[in-house]
Write an enzyme that holds these catalytic residues in place. Structure first.
Site, PDB file in Angstrom:
ATOM      1  N   ALA A 131       0.898  -1.282  -0.014  1.00 40.76           N
ATOM      2  CA  ALA A 131       0.058  -0.001   0.175  1.00 40.76           C
ATOM      3  C   ALA A 131       0.944   1.142  -0.125  1.00 40.76           C
ATOM      4  O   ALA A 131       0.240   2.377   0.133  1.00 40.76           O
ATOM      5  CB  ALA A 131      -0.854   0.065   1.395  1.00 40.76           C
ATOM      6  N   LYS A 132       2.177   1.091   0.165  1.00 43.03           N
ATOM      7  CA  LYS A 132       3.050   2.476   0.105  1.00 43.03           C
ATOM      8  C   LYS A 132       3.169   2.914  -1.361  1.00 43.03           C
ATOM      9  O   LYS A 132       2.642   2.417  -2.385  1.00 43.03           O
ATOM     10  CB  LYS A 132       4.311   1.849   0.688  1.00 43.03           C
ATOM     11  CG  LYS A 132       4.470   1.418   2.142  1.00 43.03           C
ATOM     12  CD  LYS A 132       3.904   1.940   3.009  1.00 43.03           C
ATOM     13  CE  LYS A 132       3.989   1.535   4.605  1.00 43.03           C
ATOM     14  NZ  LYS A 132       3.657   2.209   5.441  1.00 43.03           N
TER      15      LYS A 132
END
Length: 374
Positions: free
Chosen positions: A183-184
């Site tokens: 999700a970064k």
């Protein structure tokens, strides 16, 4: 509606990802394969430092960084209570003590003006967190650290790709640590991370630490970890780096557009309690990658519930400051960290990714405005 749209991103790079994965399957070097070295060189060049050391996660990157600096039992590390548990968790796992310093109410990053008072004879490092994709005030922190001869470790798990006065996050301190959790801003398809440094000796130590402390096969001069970056994840990240600079620009543009839309509806200011909806503030000298687009609202749970009814996903980063976590219990909850405590009760993260179109953003803003009474 996707909170983070990895499917659209994959549609752009699917052939490259598959080709790179197939190359790894063909050569069979699943541990420390050539893709790892290629990625490290690419990332070091992107950040603007001499060394990138790939690791198995951002959490392990923090741990390895402190181990390379020989931080251990009885030491104190100054950091922020308004962050993910990994920041304080890795300090405590080494037997050191996290010393929390409250945050700036505008950026949510550690307040440099409060750091010096927290320094003691046991302080061994300062670990600011570049939260939500915006770098902390690293020059002010570096000046304090220099006066006290302390290293700075940037927890850049959310800010890879961001810049501060024209310098990249992860190139702003003795060691920069980041995460490539899916999700970064730059995400793998599993856990991955990295450390960055210009210090040759530290880079050597980090490479040994990630591989059981060995400097050559079956020779271990130090204790280490099993914290190597998988070759497959390196291959995926190499594919994603082809489009990452473009995505960094898109994140900055989309984050700014959110703020403009909210301000048009009367969301103003950045002070706690200043308006029904408060938008994030990015300093003019910063470029944020908006790992999250996080607003403040009153009655957060009610607002989130109303958005959920309309199919709009939200998240809270983070509802409980580290000083209030049962594992730490540093003093009386909230008493010494009033800004962190107040903001933790109000923050709400909205859908944010490089492929968010304006129509969807308008829908989100309108829904928030209605739910918050703007």
């Amino acid at each position: 509606m996707q909170f983070i749209d990895l499917k659209t991103q994959y549609a752009r790079i699917d052939r490259d990802v598959k080709a790179r994965i197939e190359a790894v399957l063909d050569h069979g070097q699943f541990i420390q394969g050539p893709e790892v070295q290629a990625l490290e060189a690419r990332l070091a060049e992107f950040v603007g430092v001499r060394h990138c050391v790939g690791l198995s996660s951002g959490t392990d990157a923090l741990l390895a960084a402190m181990m390379a600096l020989e931080i251990g039992r009885g030491d104190e590390i100054i950091t922020t209570p308004f962050t993910f548990i990994a920041t304080g968790e890795m300090i405590a796992l080494l037997g050191a003590r996290p010393v929390f310093v409250d945050i700036d109410p505008v950026t949510y990053n550690i307040d440099p003006a409060r750091i010096e008072a927290a320094i003691t004879g046991r302080t061994r490092a300062i670990m600011p967190v570049s939260l939500y994709g915006q770098c902390a005030d690293m020059d002010a922190i570096a000046a304090i650290a220099a006066r006290h001869r302390l290293p700075v470790i940037e927890d850049a798990a959310q800010s890879f790709g961001a810049s501060y006065h024209g310098r990249r996050s992860c190139a702003l301190s003795r060691i920069g640590c980041t995460s490539f959790f899916p999700a970064k801003p730059l995400g793998a398809y599993g856990d991955a991370g990295a450390c960055f440094t210009d210090d040759d000796a530290l880079a050597k130590s980090l490479r040994e630490i990630r591989n059981h402390g060995q400097d050559r096969r079956y020779h271990h001069p130090r204790l280490g970890l099993n914290a190597r970056l998988d070759t497959l994840q390196a291959a995926i990240l190499l594919a994603k780096m082809e489009i990452f600079p473009e995505e960094v620009e898109a994140r900055a543009r989309i984050g700014a557009r959110y703020t403009e839309l909210f301000q048009a509806r009367g969301a103003v200011g950045t002070d706690v309690g200043g308006a029904p909806v408060l938008t994030p503030y990015v300093h003019p000298h910063n470029l944020s990658v908006y790992a999250q687009y996080t607003i403040q609202v009153e009655d957060r749970d009610a607002v989130a519930a109303k958005l959920n009814e309309q199919g709009i996903p939200t998240a809270v980063h983070y509802p409980i400051p580290l000083n209030e976590q049962p594992v730490f219990h540093v003093g009386l909850p909230g008493e010494d960290y009033p800004v962190s405590t107040a903001i933790a009760r109000r923050v709400l993260s909205l859908p944010m990714h490089p492929y968010l179109d304006e129509e969807t953003q308008v829908r989100v803003v309108e829904a928030v405005a209605e739910a918050a009474g703007l």
